[in-house]
Design a protein around this motif. Structure first.
Motif, PDB file in Angstrom:
ATOM      1  N   HIS A   1      36.568 -24.468 -14.807  1.00  0.00           N
ATOM      2  CA  HIS A   1      37.801 -24.026 -13.668  1.00  0.00           C
ATOM      3  C   HIS A   1      38.421 -25.696 -13.235  1.00  0.00           C
ATOM      4  O   HIS A   1      37.439 -26.608 -13.197  1.00  0.00           O
TER       5      HIS A   1
ATOM      6  N   THR B   1      32.263 -21.575 -19.285  1.00  0.00           N
ATOM      7  CA  THR B   1      33.546 -21.291 -18.662  1.00  0.00           C
ATOM      8  C   THR B   1      33.866 -22.637 -17.900  1.00  0.00           C
ATOM      9  O   THR B   1      32.894 -23.568 -17.536  1.00  0.00           O
TER      10      THR B   1
ATOM     11  N   TYR C   1      41.825 -21.751 -15.471  1.00  0.00           N
ATOM     12  CA  TYR C   1      40.489 -21.336 -15.679  1.00  0.00           C
ATOM     13  C   TYR C   1      40.377 -21.211 -17.312  1.00  0.00           C
ATOM     14  O   TYR C   1      41.217 -20.635 -17.906  1.00  0.00           O
TER      15      TYR C   1
ATOM     16  N   SER D   1      43.329 -16.161 -17.691  1.00  0.00           N
ATOM     17  CA  SER D   1      43.367 -15.432 -16.547  1.00  0.00           C
ATOM     18  C   SER D   1      42.463 -15.667 -15.453  1.00  0.00           C
ATOM     19  O   SER D   1      40.852 -15.644 -15.935  1.00  0.00           O
ATOM     20  N   ARG D   2      42.554 -15.517 -14.318  1.00  0.00           N
ATOM     21  CA  ARG D   2      41.441 -15.803 -13.119  1.00  0.00           C
ATOM     22  C   ARG D   2      40.402 -14.629 -13.430  1.00  0.00           C
ATOM     23  O   ARG D   2      39.107 -14.570 -13.297  1.00  0.00           O
ATOM     24  N   ASP D   3      41.152 -13.487 -13.754  1.00  0.00           N
ATOM     25  CA  ASP D   3      40.171 -12.200 -13.733  1.00  0.00           C
ATOM     26  C   ASP D   3      39.336 -12.490 -15.149  1.00  0.00           C
ATOM     27  O   ASP D   3      38.146 -11.912 -14.954  1.00  0.00           O
ATOM     28  N   GLU D   4      39.839 -12.664 -16.088  1.00  0.00           N
ATOM     29  CA  GLU D   4      38.915 -12.705 -17.498  1.00  0.00           C
ATOM     30  C   GLU D   4      38.163 -13.911 -17.119  1.00  0.00           C
ATOM     31  O   GLU D   4      36.819 -13.699 -17.327  1.00  0.00           O
ATOM     32  N   TYR D   5      38.131 -14.979 -16.589  1.00  0.00           N
ATOM     33  CA  TYR D   5      37.307 -16.019 -16.130  1.00  0.00           C
ATOM     34  C   TYR D   5      36.177 -15.433 -15.280  1.00  0.00           C
ATOM     35  O   TYR D   5      34.997 -15.741 -15.623  1.00  0.00           O
ATOM     36  N   SER D   6      36.494 -14.619 -14.186  1.00  0.00           N
ATOM     37  CA  SER D   6      35.658 -14.158 -13.308  1.00  0.00           C
ATOM     38  C   SER D   6      34.565 -13.075 -14.016  1.00  0.00           C
ATOM     39  O   SER D   6      33.571 -13.123 -13.842  1.00  0.00           O
ATOM     40  N   GLU D   7      35.190 -12.453 -15.051  1.00  0.00           N
ATOM     41  CA  GLU D   7      34.386 -11.433 -15.711  1.00  0.00           C
ATOM     42  C   GLU D   7      33.539 -12.101 -16.717  1.00  0.00           C
ATOM     43  O   GLU D   7      32.060 -12.054 -16.774  1.00  0.00           O
ATOM     44  N   ARG D   8      33.929 -13.254 -17.117  1.00  0.00           N
ATOM     45  CA  ARG D   8      32.791 -14.220 -17.984  1.00  0.00           C
ATOM     46  C   ARG D   8      31.898 -14.769 -17.435  1.00  0.00           C
ATOM     47  O   ARG D   8      30.682 -14.765 -17.529  1.00  0.00           O
TER      48      ARG D   8
ATOM     49  N   HIS E   1      30.723 -13.990 -14.615  1.00  0.00           N
ATOM     50  CA  HIS E   1      29.729 -12.503 -13.913  1.00  0.00           C
ATOM     51  C   HIS E   1      28.583 -12.231 -15.148  1.00  0.00           C
ATOM     52  O   HIS E   1      27.614 -12.163 -15.165  1.00  0.00           O
TER      53      HIS E   1
END
Length: 111
Positions: free
Chosen positions: A29, A27, A19, A48-55, A57
């Motif tokens: 992937h 972003t 990510y 990280s996947r979490d940081e990617y998901s937050e961005r 969002h």
């Protein structure tokens, strides 16, 4: 046990999900062969996947807010066109059709 190989065929390689957040805020992937260093198409960093998901969002929320503003501006433009047509004496039904306005009745009292 002897395994058979086919000329030109590559052996099965596990792929890893990576990510990316690019320096411009967008972003990405990607999947790369496990254990290899990714080559990014432009400046950015692997996250990280979490940081990617937050961005992701945040980007989606920003897009939704921008679309809401554009829709409100579009509605205001249609209403202004409609009001001008009604004021000029165009029948309300025709003014709605010409202006593309689907909102409430004219504040100028209609026909």
């Amino acid at each position: 046990m002897h395994t058979m190989t086919i000329a030109g065929a590559r052996p099965f390689v596990e792929m890893a999900d990576l990510y990316v957040i690019y320096d411009d805020g967008t972003t990405g992937h990607m999947q790369v062969p496990e254990g290899t260093e990714p080559t990014l198409s432009r400046p950015g960093r692997v996250v990280s996947r979490d940081e990617y998901s937050e961005r992701l969002h945040e980007l989606r929320e920003g897009t939704a807010a921008h679309v809401a503003v554009l829709e409100a501006q579009d509605e205001a433009r249609h209403r202004a066109d409609y009001e001008a047509l009604v004021t000029a004496g165009v029948a309300e039904e025709s003014a709605r059709r010409m202006a593309g306005y689907l909102g409430g009745p004219s504040s100028s009292g209609g026909r």
